[in-house]
Design a protein around this motif. Structure first.
Motif, PDB file in Angstrom:
ATOM      1  N   THR A  47       0.852  -1.189   0.000  1.00  0.00           N
ATOM      2  CA  THR A  47       0.000   0.000   0.000  1.00  0.00           C
ATOM      3  C   THR A  47       0.885   1.234   0.000  1.00  0.00           C
ATOM      4  N   GLU A  49       0.993   5.374   0.489  1.00  0.00           N
ATOM      5  CA  GLU A  49       0.225   6.452   1.104  1.00  0.00           C
ATOM      6  C   GLU A  49       0.926   7.783   0.876  1.00  0.00           C
ATOM      7  N   CYS A  50       0.130   8.835   0.674  1.00  0.00           N
ATOM      8  CA  CYS A  50       0.658  10.168   0.393  1.00  0.00           C
ATOM      9  C   CYS A  50       1.398  10.712   1.613  1.00  0.00           C
ATOM     10  N   THR A  51       2.610  11.239   1.402  1.00  0.00           N
ATOM     11  CA  THR A  51       3.401  11.771   2.512  1.00  0.00           C
ATOM     12  C   THR A  51       3.057  13.229   2.808  1.00  0.00           C
ATOM     13  N   ARG A  54      -0.258  13.464   4.821  1.00  0.00           N
ATOM     14  CA  ARG A  54      -0.051  12.998   6.194  1.00  0.00           C
ATOM     15  C   ARG A  54       0.620  14.094   7.027  1.00  0.00           C
ATOM     16  N   PRO A  60      -5.179  11.419   3.454  1.00  0.00           N
ATOM     17  CA  PRO A  60      -4.149  10.861   2.564  1.00  0.00           C
ATOM     18  C   PRO A  60      -4.780   9.949   1.516  1.00  0.00           C
ATOM     19  N   SER A  61      -4.246  10.011   0.304  1.00  0.00           N
ATOM     20  CA  SER A  61      -4.699   9.085  -0.723  1.00  0.00           C
ATOM     21  C   SER A  61      -3.856   7.826  -0.627  1.00  0.00           C
ATOM     22  N   ARG A  62      -4.471   6.689  -0.938  1.00  0.00           N
ATOM     23  CA  ARG A  62      -3.771   5.409  -0.869  1.00  0.00           C
ATOM     24  C   ARG A  62      -3.935   4.657  -2.171  1.00  0.00           C
ATOM     25  N   CYS A  64      -2.832   0.732  -4.031  1.00  0.00           N
ATOM     26  CA  CYS A  64      -2.306  -0.623  -3.862  1.00  0.00           C
ATOM     27  C   CYS A  64      -1.588  -1.021  -5.140  1.00  0.00           C
ATOM     28  N   ASN A  82      -2.816  12.790  -5.919  1.00  0.00           N
ATOM     29  CA  ASN A  82      -3.662  12.868  -4.740  1.00  0.00           C
ATOM     30  C   ASN A  82      -4.880  13.710  -5.105  1.00  0.00           C
ATOM     31  N   HIS A  91       4.279   9.254  -2.823  1.00  0.00           N
ATOM     32  CA  HIS A  91       3.574   8.232  -2.050  1.00  0.00           C
ATOM     33  C   HIS A  91       4.593   7.198  -1.621  1.00  0.00           C
ATOM     34  N   VAL A  94       3.624   1.818   3.057  1.00  0.00           N
ATOM     35  CA  VAL A  94       3.324   1.687   4.483  1.00  0.00           C
ATOM     36  C   VAL A  94       3.178   0.222   4.819  1.00  0.00           C
TER      37      VAL A  94
END
Length: 95
Positions: A47, A49-51, A54, A60-62, A64, A82, A91, A94
């Motif tokens: 996955t 995730e947008c840093t 956050r 945050p956009s995620r 996969c 995002n 991204h 995580v």
């Protein structure tokens, strides 16, 4: 009726059929993808995730995606879009 015969009114009383044998399995495999039943495959689902989101406390956009465990053992970092910030951001993978 017998196992190898079917009745068809257009072709007469009996019509026989033949079942083809299954092809031999291939010995060379080009790609293997991890399924839920297998435990230790080469490709794993991660996955991202947008840093930036956050850091500022926004949503945050995620995303996969898959990565090769042997080629990229470190954490994956990609630039993705995002939609909440309406721009391309970094991204990071995580756990």
């Amino acid at each position: 009726m017998k196992a190898g015969a079917l009745s068809n009114p257009l072709l007469g009383n009996r019509m026989s059929y033949r079942v083809a044998a299954a092809p031999a399995p291939s010995t060379t495999s080009f790609r293997s993808v991890v399924t839920m039943a297998k435990k230790k495959g080469v490709r794993i689902i991660v996955t991202l995730e947008c840093t930036e989101a956050r850091g500022i406390g926004a949503t945050p956009s995620r995303y996969c995606t898959q990565k090769n465990r042997r080629n990229t053992p470190e954490r994956l970092e990609l630039k993705k879009y995002n939609p909440h910030l309406q721009k391309y951001t970094v991204h990071r993978e995580v756990k």
